[in-house]
Design a protein around this motif. Sequence first.
Motif, short mmCIF file in Angstrom:
data_model
loop_
_atom_site.label_atom_id
_atom_site.label_comp_id
_atom_site.label_asym_id
_atom_site.label_seq_id
_atom_site.Cartn_x
_atom_site.Cartn_y
_atom_site.Cartn_z
N SER A 130 -21.18 16.50 41.15
CA SER A 130 -20.49 15.36 41.72
C SER A 130 -19.90 14.54 40.58
CB SER A 130 -21.45 14.50 42.53
OG SER A 130 -20.82 13.31 42.98
N ASP A 141 -17.90 11.87 41.16
CA ASP A 141 -17.79 10.47 41.58
C ASP A 141 -19.13 9.86 41.98
OD1 ASP A 141 -18.33 11.64 44.04
OD2 ASP A 141 -16.31 11.37 44.83
N LEU A 142 -20.20 10.62 41.91
CA LEU A 142 -21.57 10.17 42.19
C LEU A 142 -21.87 9.98 43.68
CD1 LEU A 142 -22.22 7.55 39.34
CD2 LEU A 142 -22.67 10.01 39.34
N PHE A 143 -20.94 10.34 44.58
CA PHE A 143 -21.28 10.23 45.99
C PHE A 143 -20.77 11.38 46.85
CE2 PHE A 143 -17.17 8.09 45.81
CZ PHE A 143 -16.54 8.47 46.98
N THR A 144 -19.96 12.29 46.31
CA THR A 144 -19.58 13.50 47.03
C THR A 144 -19.91 14.71 46.18
OG1 THR A 144 -17.30 13.41 46.16
CG2 THR A 144 -17.71 12.38 48.30
N ALA A 145 -20.39 15.75 46.83
CA ALA A 145 -20.79 16.97 46.12
C ALA A 145 -19.70 18.01 46.20
CB ALA A 145 -22.08 17.52 46.70
N GLY A 146 -19.43 18.67 45.07
CA GLY A 146 -18.52 19.79 45.07
C GLY A 146 -19.18 21.02 45.66
N HIS A 204 -28.65 9.76 50.80
CA HIS A 204 -28.34 9.23 49.48
C HIS A 204 -28.29 7.71 49.53
CE1 HIS A 204 -25.26 9.33 45.87
NE2 HIS A 204 -26.47 8.92 45.49
N ARG A 223 -25.14 16.64 38.06
CA ARG A 223 -25.34 17.99 38.58
C ARG A 223 -26.64 17.98 39.36
NH1 ARG A 223 -23.68 23.09 38.06
NH2 ARG A 223 -22.21 22.59 36.38
N PHE A 244 -24.95 13.44 51.47
CA PHE A 244 -24.48 14.08 50.23
C PHE A 244 -24.41 15.60 50.33
CE2 PHE A 244 -25.17 15.60 45.84
CZ PHE A 244 -24.13 14.95 45.19
N GLY A 270 -20.77 11.71 35.88
CA GLY A 270 -21.07 12.56 37.01
C GLY A 270 -22.48 13.11 36.93
#
Length: 568
Positions: free
Chosen positions: A229, A231-236, A160, A207, A175, A205
């Motif tokens: 995501s 926060d735009l840098f961690t994926a749920g 990323h 998807r 990511f 955010g």
Amino acid sequence: MDSNSTAEPATLKVIPADLPVNATLHLWLKAVEPGTAGSVSLHSDGGKFGEVHAVNAEENSFRIYHVFGGGHLELRYDTAVTSVSVAYWFTPADVLETGITVLHTNPVNAAPDLPASYHFRPPFGWMNDPNGFGRFGGRPHLFYQHYSHGRMWNNMHWGHAVSSDYLRWRHLPVFLFPSEDLSARPDKRGGAFSGSAIPLPSGPGIRVFFTDKVSGRQPEQEIQMSAVSADLFTAGEATVILPHRPQDEGLTLDFRDPYVFKGPDGRWKMLLGSQSDEGGVILLYETEDPQAAGGWTYVGKLLIETRHRTTAIECPCLLPLDGETTDPAARWALIYGLMNSTDERTGRRNLTMVEVGWFDGRSFSREFSRELDFITDNYAFQAFVDGAIPVGIGWLGNWADTGPAVDFPSAMTLPRTLKLEDGQLLTPPIGAAESLRSHILDRTRLAKGEVVTFLNGAVEILFDLNEPGLAFDLTLEHPHVALGLVQDETGLWLRYGSPDRASPRYIVEGAQVQRLRIFLDYGSIEVFADGGRIAGTKRVDGFEPVSSARLSASPDAIRHATIWALRL
């Protein structure tokens, strides 16, 4: 030695770091020998304050450590029992502005040191297809296929990066990761494969959509998944959205690379690549869910490709070129890669095609078709509309030259815009590419037929002919390959010869171009003719730079020529 230490071994390795408060460390480590756990301990001036462990001796294990107090610290480990592949830190509060700071890599996964190089490369490890290319939170984001622990393809992650101009990128934390089972061994069985991303319709955010692959899995090797995501840098946590291929369509196990976009009817659409007994196919899905989180239903085969033999269509994307999504008159570009295809006449492999026509939300009507790149090393191209401007980027590579067992440090192409002009599709480099120009190297000698030498491999060459189609031979001096660009009675073609293997014939037959713009970098050449009416991209073996250029042409053929030195 601090008060908590015992005698330090001769094989002790120390990685120093100066961290701000509330930093996060990402580390990958593994045991050197089975049965003996590896570990990395964290030390500050006050002594040891933390430790991470790994028992796996086959593959590196991912560990996270939060360091709440700032200041100088050391990561310590015994190389006799522990191997560390990658270590970096970042501060979550401002990582989008500052990126990650890499503390450690190994020779097997370190990025090449290429002064003035301007193509995007990962901070470590392997890279191929661009994924999730788009503007989110006001910034362009680029995700990409990635393996952290070597410069060879292996179980896939998503790397990323974020930018403000598509050229100058900040590396962000890894990511997406393979499943826990795949992360245990470097056995090349699968991982988080290619896909796309959309802004969350309900707020900030994104998807992301991606193919989860596990070779040998029954009944489906490839399924489609999605994650969010905020926060735009961690994926749920990722969830399955398409657990199987459409039934009774005669498809192979290939079912990959979801590209999600808004259709003319306001519904979210998804393209997927596959192969059937009819040929390569692009599958179309849609959903009425405004969040695109589920409810995906199969519409049908959007395209069947029979002109070129392929084992599967890959990385399809579809976007409007000259109007709003809802405008029935707007032309769309449908772009896709033909995995393992071969052009029998030229020997070129893995072609990328672009169809221009009309899309009504459920079917595509072709106006014209052509190859996206005549030299073919612009693969897995992904594009989106940024405001009103279509922008795309590709992997600067070709599977004909690499594979899972080939050490292949790679790059992305220069980003390009896509536009229709006089009934033709143009794919020039983005306008911001002019900001790469550092200073002029030459404005007279190349036009006179003299040799112009370069300080390094990062240059832009521009020249105009007095008439379209006039013959020229641009010879580029390289230590390992015969390299050049030629126009003659047969057309426009790239001279590329390597002593260890035969080269395809990279040619646009019958082309009669007048304006040439050529970008050279360490390990690559990109050609744009007549404003991007013709584009060609070639990865050049190795990282030795082109050292000089000479342009041969008939008297008065060259109107003018300029060479720029480039740098980020």
